[in-house]
Enzyme design. Sequence first.
Site, mmCIF file in Angstrom:
data_model
loop_
_atom_site.group_PDB
_atom_site.id
_atom_site.type_symbol
_atom_site.label_atom_id
_atom_site.label_comp_id
_atom_site.label_asym_id
_atom_site.label_seq_id
_atom_site.Cartn_x
_atom_site.Cartn_y
_atom_site.Cartn_z
ATOM 1 N N ASP A 166 0.857 -1.190 0.000
ATOM 2 C CA ASP A 166 0.000 0.000 0.000
ATOM 3 C C ASP A 166 0.892 1.238 0.000
ATOM 4 O O ASP A 166 2.129 1.131 -0.113
ATOM 5 C CB ASP A 166 -1.015 -0.035 1.158
ATOM 6 C CG ASP A 166 -0.365 0.197 2.524
ATOM 7 O OD1 ASP A 166 0.878 0.306 2.602
ATOM 8 O OD2 ASP A 166 -1.115 0.258 3.517
ATOM 9 N N HIS A 167 0.253 2.406 0.129
ATOM 10 C CA HIS A 167 0.995 3.671 0.051
ATOM 11 C C HIS A 167 2.098 3.775 1.109
ATOM 12 O O HIS A 167 3.131 4.399 0.862
ATOM 13 C CB HIS A 167 0.017 4.840 0.222
ATOM 14 C CG HIS A 167 -0.758 4.782 1.507
ATOM 15 N ND1 HIS A 167 -1.809 3.910 1.686
ATOM 16 C CD2 HIS A 167 -0.609 5.434 2.680
ATOM 17 C CE1 HIS A 167 -2.289 4.047 2.915
ATOM 18 N NE2 HIS A 167 -1.577 4.967 3.548
ATOM 19 N N CYS A 220 3.070 -3.375 4.018
ATOM 20 C CA CYS A 220 2.274 -2.195 4.363
ATOM 21 C C CYS A 220 3.035 -1.442 5.443
ATOM 22 O O CYS A 220 4.256 -1.559 5.522
ATOM 23 C CB CYS A 220 0.853 -2.580 4.763
ATOM 24 S SG CYS A 220 0.696 -3.658 6.204
ATOM 25 N N GLY A 221 2.331 -0.662 6.264
ATOM 26 C CA GLY A 221 3.027 0.080 7.303
ATOM 27 C C GLY A 221 3.643 -0.848 8.341
ATOM 28 O O GLY A 221 4.797 -0.699 8.727
ATOM 29 N N THR A 222 2.847 -1.808 8.782
ATOM 30 C CA THR A 222 3.298 -2.749 9.818
ATOM 31 C C THR A 222 3.470 -4.180 9.322
ATOM 32 O O THR A 222 4.096 -4.995 10.009
ATOM 33 C CB THR A 222 2.267 -2.800 10.955
ATOM 34 O OG1 THR A 222 1.021 -3.239 10.396
ATOM 35 C CG2 THR A 222 2.096 -1.449 11.626
ATOM 36 N N GLY A 223 2.821 -4.517 8.214
ATOM 37 C CA GLY A 223 2.755 -5.909 7.741
ATOM 38 C C GLY A 223 1.561 -6.652 8.322
ATOM 39 O O GLY A 223 1.218 -7.742 7.864
ATOM 40 N N GLY A 231 -1.871 -5.582 8.788
ATOM 41 C CA GLY A 231 -3.126 -5.524 8.025
ATOM 42 C C GLY A 231 -3.059 -6.412 6.798
ATOM 43 O O GLY A 231 -4.023 -7.144 6.488
ATOM 44 N N HIS A 268 8.463 -24.713 8.426
ATOM 45 C CA HIS A 268 7.519 -25.430 9.291
ATOM 46 C C HIS A 268 6.050 -25.181 8.948
ATOM 47 O O HIS A 268 5.231 -26.081 9.100
ATOM 48 C CB HIS A 268 7.740 -25.035 10.760
ATOM 49 C CG HIS A 268 9.002 -25.611 11.333
ATOM 50 N ND1 HIS A 268 9.307 -25.569 12.673
ATOM 51 C CD2 HIS A 268 10.052 -26.234 10.732
ATOM 52 C CE1 HIS A 268 10.476 -26.151 12.883
ATOM 53 N NE2 HIS A 268 10.970 -26.554 11.721
ATOM 54 N N ASN A 269 5.721 -23.950 8.536
ATOM 55 C CA ASN A 269 4.306 -23.620 8.281
ATOM 56 C C ASN A 269 3.961 -23.644 6.796
ATOM 57 O O ASN A 269 2.807 -23.415 6.438
ATOM 58 C CB ASN A 269 3.962 -22.218 8.824
ATOM 59 C CG ASN A 269 4.499 -21.944 10.215
ATOM 60 O OD1 ASN A 269 5.188 -20.949 10.446
ATOM 61 N ND2 ASN A 269 4.203 -22.833 11.151
ATOM 62 N N ARG A 279 7.279 0.643 8.125
ATOM 63 C CA ARG A 279 7.456 1.458 9.334
ATOM 64 C C ARG A 279 8.130 0.653 10.449
ATOM 65 O O ARG A 279 8.370 1.167 11.526
ATOM 66 C CB ARG A 279 6.086 1.979 9.803
ATOM 67 C CG ARG A 279 5.470 2.950 8.817
ATOM 68 C CD ARG A 279 4.027 3.296 9.172
ATOM 69 N NE ARG A 279 3.449 4.184 8.166
ATOM 70 C CZ ARG A 279 2.154 4.408 8.029
ATOM 71 N NH1 ARG A 279 1.284 3.821 8.836
ATOM 72 N NH2 ARG A 279 1.702 5.215 7.084
ATOM 73 N N HIS A 311 5.304 -31.574 9.944
ATOM 74 C CA HIS A 311 4.823 -30.219 9.682
ATOM 75 C C HIS A 311 3.691 -30.234 8.655
ATOM 76 O O HIS A 311 2.781 -29.418 8.705
ATOM 77 C CB HIS A 311 5.968 -29.326 9.217
ATOM 78 C CG HIS A 311 7.081 -29.241 10.222
ATOM 79 N ND1 HIS A 311 6.905 -28.708 11.470
ATOM 80 C CD2 HIS A 311 8.362 -29.686 10.174
ATOM 81 C CE1 HIS A 311 8.033 -28.799 12.161
ATOM 82 N NE2 HIS A 311 8.938 -29.393 11.388
ATOM 83 N N ARG A 325 0.441 -30.839 10.387
ATOM 84 C CA ARG A 325 -0.071 -29.649 11.074
ATOM 85 C C ARG A 325 -0.630 -28.623 10.087
ATOM 86 O O ARG A 325 -1.639 -27.977 10.353
ATOM 87 C CB ARG A 325 1.035 -29.047 11.945
ATOM 88 C CG ARG A 325 1.402 -29.990 13.080
ATOM 89 C CD ARG A 325 2.726 -29.675 13.713
ATOM 90 N NE ARG A 325 3.073 -30.693 14.714
ATOM 91 C CZ ARG A 325 4.294 -30.887 15.183
ATOM 92 N NH1 ARG A 325 5.299 -30.143 14.747
ATOM 93 N NH2 ARG A 325 4.522 -31.826 16.084
HETATM 94 C C1 RB5 Z 1 -1.720 2.730 6.557
HETATM 95 O O1 RB5 Z 1 -1.687 3.928 7.253
HETATM 96 C C2 RB5 Z 1 -1.520 1.570 7.503
HETATM 97 O O2 RB5 Z 1 -2.602 1.450 8.353
HETATM 98 C C3 RB5 Z 1 -1.285 0.287 6.739
HETATM 99 O O3 RB5 Z 1 -0.195 0.451 5.905
HETATM 100 C C4 RB5 Z 1 -0.975 -0.950 7.543
HETATM 101 O O4 RB5 Z 1 0.062 -0.709 8.443
HETATM 102 C C5 RB5 Z 1 -2.086 -1.676 8.129
HETATM 103 O O5 RB5 Z 1 -1.915 -2.702 8.781
#
Ligand code: RB5
Length: 153
Positions: free
Chosen positions: A11-12, A68-71, A73, A101-102, A112, A136, A139
Amino acid sequence: MKNKVITVGCDHAAYELKQKVIAHLRERGIEVIDVGTDSTASCDYPNFAHAVCKNVQDGVTELGILICGTGIGMSMAANKHRGIRAAACSDTFSARLTRMHNDANVLCFGERVVGMGLACDLVDSFIDAEFEGGKHQRRVDMITEIEKNEMNG
Ligand code: RB5
């Protein structure tokens, strides 16, 4: 990975890192199918999770990468797809072991959270590892059974 092609989406919040990861993959001789996004303009990550997962479900590529920002979502959206085992990782041990394993088929991480060097190491750890099978597999089959029972609506 069995074939040298992988689907990548973001994403952005992760556009810059996606471009760097794609360059790294291509330097390694791996063909990349880039499903976007193509800029830092705000967009909705589930659309890109879906595009990558479709390619993996359809066998266009064995593996996918979502950033994404955190991975997080991306991994949540990806894991709503049948047959997709997505893992959000920010350390190389987990990125390697989730293949071994998975039998994870989608790697997720966040721009981020990780820097470019670590992102490339995560990708390398993931794609260079092979599923070990054996106990594995049993499972993973249990996960598939849960998926069959829970995702029939
Ligand atoms: C976007 O702001 C942020 O929410 C998205 O990139 C992601 O981190 C969601 O999990």
